[in-house]
Structures are given as structure tokens and as C-alpha cells.
Design a protein around this motif. Structure first.
Motif, PDB file in Angstrom:
ATOM      1  N   VAL A   1       0.860  -1.184   0.000  1.00 42.02           N
ATOM      2  CA  VAL A   1       0.000   0.000   0.000  1.00 42.02           C
ATOM      3  C   VAL A   1       0.900   1.238   0.000  1.00 42.02           C
ATOM      4  CG1 VAL A   1      -1.727   1.311   1.295  1.00 42.02           C
ATOM      5  CG2 VAL A   1      -1.857  -1.192   1.220  1.00 42.02           C
ATOM      6  N   PRO A   2       0.732   2.149  -0.939  1.00 40.40           N
ATOM      7  CA  PRO A   2       1.561   3.359  -0.970  1.00 40.40           C
ATOM      8  C   PRO A   2       1.422   4.165   0.315  1.00 40.40           C
ATOM      9  CG  PRO A   2       0.333   3.117  -3.014  1.00 40.40           C
ATOM     10  CD  PRO A   2      -0.206   2.085  -2.072  1.00 40.40           C
ATOM     11  N   LEU A   3       2.446   4.948   0.629  1.00 37.95           N
ATOM     12  CA  LEU A   3       2.470   5.723   1.864  1.00 37.95           C
ATOM     13  C   LEU A   3       1.217   6.572   2.053  1.00 37.95           C
ATOM     14  CD1 LEU A   3       6.137   7.042   2.201  1.00 37.95           C
ATOM     15  CD2 LEU A   3       4.851   5.792   3.927  1.00 37.95           C
ATOM     16  N   ALA A   4       0.799   7.255   1.005  1.00 39.49           N
ATOM     17  CA  ALA A   4      -0.323   8.194   1.123  1.00 39.49           C
ATOM     18  C   ALA A   4      -1.617   7.497   1.538  1.00 39.49           C
ATOM     19  CB  ALA A   4      -0.528   8.929  -0.199  1.00 39.49           C
ATOM     20  N   GLU A   5      -1.723   6.192   1.274  1.00 42.84           N
ATOM     21  CA  GLU A   5      -2.958   5.470   1.563  1.00 42.84           C
ATOM     22  C   GLU A   5      -2.913   4.702   2.886  1.00 42.84           C
ATOM     23  OE1 GLU A   5      -3.964   3.048  -1.801  1.00 42.84           O
ATOM     24  OE2 GLU A   5      -3.377   4.621  -3.219  1.00 42.84           O
ATOM     25  N   ARG A   6      -1.826   4.821   3.607  1.00 44.39           N
ATOM     26  CA  ARG A   6      -1.707   4.109   4.890  1.00 44.39           C
ATOM     27  C   ARG A   6      -2.342   4.956   5.989  1.00 44.39           C
ATOM     28  NH1 ARG A   6       4.646   2.371   4.367  1.00 44.39           N
ATOM     29  NH2 ARG A   6       4.474   1.629   2.201  1.00 44.39           N
ATOM     30  N   VAL A   7      -3.642   4.828   6.105  1.00 47.72           N
ATOM     31  CA  VAL A   7      -4.419   5.585   7.085  1.00 47.72           C
ATOM     32  C   VAL A   7      -4.999   4.608   8.106  1.00 47.72           C
ATOM     33  CG1 VAL A   7      -6.474   7.018   7.427  1.00 47.72           C
ATOM     34  CG2 VAL A   7      -4.957   7.449   5.475  1.00 47.72           C
ATOM     35  N   ALA A   8      -4.764   4.894   9.376  1.00 49.15           N
ATOM     36  CA  ALA A   8      -5.300   4.065  10.465  1.00 49.15           C
ATOM     37  C   ALA A   8      -6.135   4.937  11.389  1.00 49.15           C
ATOM     38  CB  ALA A   8      -4.162   3.413  11.241  1.00 49.15           C
ATOM     39  N   VAL A   9      -7.310   4.448  11.771  1.00 52.26           N
ATOM     40  CA  VAL A   9      -8.208   5.215  12.634  1.00 52.26           C
ATOM     41  C   VAL A   9      -8.509   4.421  13.905  1.00 52.26           C
ATOM     42  CG1 VAL A   9      -9.247   6.537  10.765  1.00 52.26           C
ATOM     43  CG2 VAL A   9     -10.254   4.341  11.403  1.00 52.26           C
ATOM     44  N   PHE A  10      -8.603   5.147  15.010  1.00 51.59           N
ATOM     45  CA  PHE A  10      -8.831   4.538  16.320  1.00 51.59           C
ATOM     46  C   PHE A  10      -9.923   5.309  17.054  1.00 51.59           C
ATOM     47  CE2 PHE A  10      -4.621   3.310  15.155  1.00 51.59           C
ATOM     48  CZ  PHE A  10      -4.383   2.082  15.757  1.00 51.59           C
ATOM     49  N   ASP A  11     -10.888   4.591  17.585  1.00 53.72           N
ATOM     50  CA  ASP A  11     -11.776   5.184  18.572  1.00 53.72           C
ATOM     51  C   ASP A  11     -10.919   5.561  19.783  1.00 53.72           C
ATOM     52  OD1 ASP A  11     -14.266   5.689  20.096  1.00 53.72           O
ATOM     53  OD2 ASP A  11     -13.659   3.864  21.158  1.00 53.72           O
ATOM     54  N   ASN A  12     -11.429   6.449  20.621  1.00 53.20           N
ATOM     55  CA  ASN A  12     -10.654   6.866  21.793  1.00 53.20           C
ATOM     56  C   ASN A  12     -11.125   6.176  23.073  1.00 53.20           C
ATOM     57  OD1 ASN A  12      -8.716   8.501  23.226  1.00 53.20           O
ATOM     58  ND2 ASN A  12     -10.437   9.716  23.965  1.00 53.20           N
ATOM     59  N   ASP A  13     -12.338   6.484  23.530  1.00 50.28           N
ATOM     60  CA  ASP A  13     -12.834   5.960  24.807  1.00 50.28           C
ATOM     61  C   ASP A  13     -12.987   4.443  24.754  1.00 50.28           C
ATOM     62  OD1 ASP A  13     -13.236   8.528  26.177  1.00 50.28           O
ATOM     63  OD2 ASP A  13     -14.746   8.859  24.643  1.00 50.28           O
TER      64      ASP A  13
ATOM     65  N   ALA B   1      -8.675  -0.080  11.193  1.00 53.59           N
ATOM     66  CA  ALA B   1      -9.575   0.593  12.134  1.00 53.59           C
ATOM     67  C   ALA B   1      -9.698  -0.235  13.398  1.00 53.59           C
ATOM     68  CB  ALA B   1     -10.947   0.810  11.513  1.00 53.59           C
ATOM     69  N   PHE B   2      -9.704   0.461  14.541  1.00 52.05           N
ATOM     70  CA  PHE B   2      -9.850  -0.196  15.845  1.00 52.05           C
ATOM     71  C   PHE B   2     -10.939   0.513  16.636  1.00 52.05           C
ATOM     72  CE2 PHE B   2      -6.142  -3.047  16.437  1.00 52.05           C
ATOM     73  CZ  PHE B   2      -6.687  -3.937  17.347  1.00 52.05           C
ATOM     74  N   GLY B   3     -11.818  -0.272  17.259  1.00 55.06           N
ATOM     75  CA  GLY B   3     -12.841   0.275  18.131  1.00 55.06           C
ATOM     76  C   GLY B   3     -13.044  -0.637  19.320  1.00 55.06           C
ATOM     77  N   ASN B   4     -14.125  -0.389  20.079  1.00 51.24           N
ATOM     78  CA  ASN B   4     -14.411  -1.260  21.218  1.00 51.24           C
ATOM     79  C   ASN B   4     -15.901  -1.365  21.526  1.00 51.24           C
ATOM     80  OD1 ASN B   4     -14.566   1.466  22.578  1.00 51.24           O
ATOM     81  ND2 ASN B   4     -14.917   0.177  24.362  1.00 51.24           N
ATOM     82  N   SER B   5     -16.754  -0.730  20.714  1.00 53.83           N
ATOM     83  CA  SER B   5     -18.173  -0.707  21.071  1.00 53.83           C
ATOM     84  C   SER B   5     -19.040  -0.700  19.817  1.00 53.83           C
ATOM     85  CB  SER B   5     -18.492   0.526  21.914  1.00 53.83           C
ATOM     86  OG  SER B   5     -18.473   1.691  21.102  1.00 53.83           O
ATOM     87  N   ASP B   6     -20.355  -0.815  20.050  1.00 56.77           N
ATOM     88  CA  ASP B   6     -21.291  -0.756  18.924  1.00 56.77           C
ATOM     89  C   ASP B   6     -21.228   0.589  18.208  1.00 56.77           C
ATOM     90  OD1 ASP B   6     -22.052  -3.309  19.544  1.00 56.77           O
ATOM     91  OD2 ASP B   6     -24.052  -2.796  20.273  1.00 56.77           O
ATOM     92  N   GLY B   7     -20.811   1.645  18.910  1.00 51.85           N
ATOM     93  CA  GLY B   7     -20.678   2.946  18.272  1.00 51.85           C
ATOM     94  C   GLY B   7     -19.579   3.001  17.240  1.00 51.85           C
ATOM     95  N   ASP B   8     -18.727   1.950  17.197  1.00 47.70           N
ATOM     96  CA  ASP B   8     -17.633   1.900  16.230  1.00 47.70           C
ATOM     97  C   ASP B   8     -17.937   0.997  15.042  1.00 47.70           C
ATOM     98  OD1 ASP B   8     -15.939   3.490  17.926  1.00 47.70           O
ATOM     99  OD2 ASP B   8     -15.678   1.710  19.175  1.00 47.70           O
TER     100      ASP B   8
END
Length: 353
Positions: free
Chosen positions: A74-86, A274-281
């Protein structure tokens, strides 16, 4: 005498010959003691993760998408990771940290508002009546947020949050809230950034609240913290500095289906992790999974009542029910906190504040 002299010369030679294996053994021990990096072997990027399927999947995924010439590169520009906080990056029990801030602010402001002693949900907050606060519902939440978050400049709000984080303590762990971050997730964030990823928070919490501590706590700069937001009003008074004033109106809720919208609105690229921990994710994970190419989807399941908390399907805070079933059915990675994490929280840096 000649034979005696000959015998007297043999021990040094025999000693040298017998010392050779000993020297070799010492050398071998020295090599074994060398750090892995000195031998050209990669150090463990996730030392607080126990060996298991989730850790292997994470390390394998990062390796595949960063291997130039490989089928999953995956090219650098497309390496996007998202994380829920709480509940994903820091603890969220017994109440969300931002809720704890708002409740403390109500109590601090109560002497200036005697009418609150006769008005819900403020009376419930002052008296510690959680049932009365909960009974006020969404309307009560809006009232509390308006009283504690609005009517001040964004700079003043940030100062309030920073000051509160300096003094507030978690009721169970007696530590500053912004030290109750998850050490395994800090390692994962660092490993991703070292591998060319751009890491974002995508949370239902307030963006301006998170931006106060995100860079210090996670290494995520404020412009990469996406969250719910209230309306602001620009003011440029004569002879004064221009300012943004927070208004008592919720502009955007970055939770549930709002998360993919927030990603599209503020990031502009579909994540590959993507990482989450709840139904809101759930919708954030679904949105990430829907793209082409390699994807990693993860859920943190809180299973460790001794070191943190154990909750999922019936919890009022961080409920994990439908998303847990979806993850199991789709083959997403589920982090069992008690099984997969050797460490939960890092030591308090520099001692207690």
C-alpha cells in the motif's frame, strides 16, 4: 631434570587448549546477550502484546502492506489508520472521561448558580444522584454540555481542560486520567507510524476536548483528532484579539453512522486499519472493511476486571453487543484484554502529578 622440565612446560599448552572451548562459550554467551537489532533481527514492535493470533495478524498485516513489490503493498499516502478513543485508547469506565470533566465543572460552578439546586439534571449532579441525571436523558446531556462547554472561547476551554487533567484523579486507580492510556495501543500506534502510517482518532468525544491531550498522550497531533463538535462563533472586538466562542449547539456527532461521515469529511481517505471497542464503532469498521485491498479490523473486548474492567453486552458505557457478533462473523480481530495484553497501563511518567 629434562623430563621434569618437559612436564613443567606442558600445563601452559594444555591450559591454552582447554581454554579454547571456554573462550568459545564466553563468545557465544556474549552473542546471545546482544540485542536482536545488533544481530540484524527485528526487535519486537509490540512487546506488551502476548503472543497469539491478534498479535500475529497485526504484525503480518503491517509487514504485508509495507513490503514494496509485494502483492499487498500500500503506498504511503494510503496508509491511514483510525482509532476510537474511549475504551480503545484509554479507559472509559465508570464514566467517559469527558463526562467526568463536565460533572466536575457543574459542581465547581454550582455556587454561581443557586437555581441549579432546584433544577434537574443539575441538582442530580450536585447531589451525586446518578439516577436523576440518567432520567434527564439526551436533553439533560445537552443542558450539562451547554453549561460546561459553551459561552467561552476555544482557548479558554482548552485551558480549563488542561487544568482539570492536571488535578483530576480516576476514582478507582487514583491516577491522572491521561495516564490511563493502554500501553499495547501506544506500541501499536508507534509501530504504525514507524511503518509510514498516519494515525487518527475518530471518536464520539468532543474534538476540542481530545485535542488538549492527544499529542501528549498518544503522539497524535490535534489536527488528526476527529470528534463530535459544537458550533462556534467568530468574534473580533475592537482593540482585542479575534476569538472563537463556543455556542450551546451541537454541530456534529461523530458516533455510530457519524463516524464514516467524519472520516470522509475530515480525513478524505478510507482507512485500511480501524480499531474500536463498542457498537458505536461498528459503522467505522464496516466503512473501513468496504474498501479494496488489504484491511485490518480490530475490536478491544474488556475482559479484565482485575487490571481494568470487564464489560460488553450489557454495559451502559461502551456497550459491545452487535459489533461483537459482526466481528466474529466477519473474521475481524477481537482483542481479549486479559488474554492478549501483558500490560494494561504504562507507569506514570516522571512519577505522580
Amino acid at each position: 631434570m629434562a623430563r621434569l622440565a618437559a612436564r613443567s612446560r606442558r600445563p601452559p599448552l594444555l591450559g591454552l587448549l582447554t581454554a579454547v572451548p571456554l573462550l568459545a562459550a564466553v563468545a557465544l554467551l556474549a552473542i546471545v546477550a546482544l540485542p536482536a537489532a545488533a544481530l540484524g533481527q527485528p526487535a519486537d514492535p509490540l512487546p506488551s502484546w502476548r503472543e497469539g493470533a491478534v498479535k500475529r495478524a497485526l504484525v503480518d498485516f503491517v509487514g504485508r502492506v509495507t513490503r514494496e513489490g509485494g502483492p499487498d503493498f500500500v503506498p504511503l499516502a494510503e496508509r491511514v489508520a483510525v482509532f476510537d478513543n474511549d475504551g480503545t485508547l484509554w479507559t472509559e469506565q465508570p464514566v467517559y472521561v469527558q463526562a467526568a470533566f463536565a460533572l466536575d465543572r457543574i459542581r465547581a460552578l454550582a455556587p454561581e448558580h443557586p437555581e441549579w439546586t432546584h433544577t434537574q439534571p443539575f441538582r442530580g449532579v450536585i447531589e451525586g444522584d446518578g439516577h436523576a441525571v440518567a432520567a434527564a436523558g439526551e436533553k439533560g446531556v445537552v443542558q450539562i454540555l451547554a453549561a460546561t462547554h459553551a459561552g467561552m472561547t476555544t482557548d479558554a476551554f482548552g485551558q480549563l481542560v488542561g487544568d482539570w487533567l492536571q488535578t483530576a484523579r480516576h476514582p478507582r486507580f487514583d491516577r491522572p486520567y491521561d495516564t490511563l492510556v493502554y500501553q499495547p495501543m501506544l506500541e501499536l500506534l508507534g509501530h504504525l507510524r514507524a511503518s509510514g502510517f498516519k494515525t487518527f482518532i475518530v471518536s464520539g468525544g468532543g474534538a476540542e476536548f481530545m485535542r488538549v491531550f492527544a499529542e501528549r498522550a498518544y503522539g497524535i497531533p490535534p489536527e488528526q483528532a476527529v470528534g463530535s463538535s459544537g458550533a462556534t462563533r467568530f468574534e473580533a472586538k475592537a482593540g482585542g484579539m479575534p476569538a472563537l466562542v463556543k455556542e450551546p449547539t451541537i454541530e456534529f456527532v461523530d458516533d455510530g453512522p457519524g463516524k464514516p461521515s467524519g472520516i470522509n469529511r475530515f480525513i478524505g481517505r478510507r482507512p485500511i486499519l480501524a480499531f474500536g471497542n463498542s457498537d458505536g464503532d461498528l459503522q467505522m469498521l464496516e466503512w473501513t472493511a468496504g474498501g479494496a485491498g488489504p484491511r485490518f479490523l480490530g475490536l478491544v473486548q474488556h475482559t479484565d476486571a482485575e487490571r481494568e474492567y470487564a464489560y460488553d453486552r450489557q454495559s451502559r458505557v461502551g456497550r459491545l453487543d452487535r459489533a461483537l457478533d459482526e466481528a466474529a462473523g466477519r473474521g475481524w480481530s477481537i482483542v481479549d484484554m486479559s488474554r492478549d495484553w501483558a500490560v494494561i497501563f504504562p507507569p506514570v511518567p516522571g512519577g505522580e502529578r
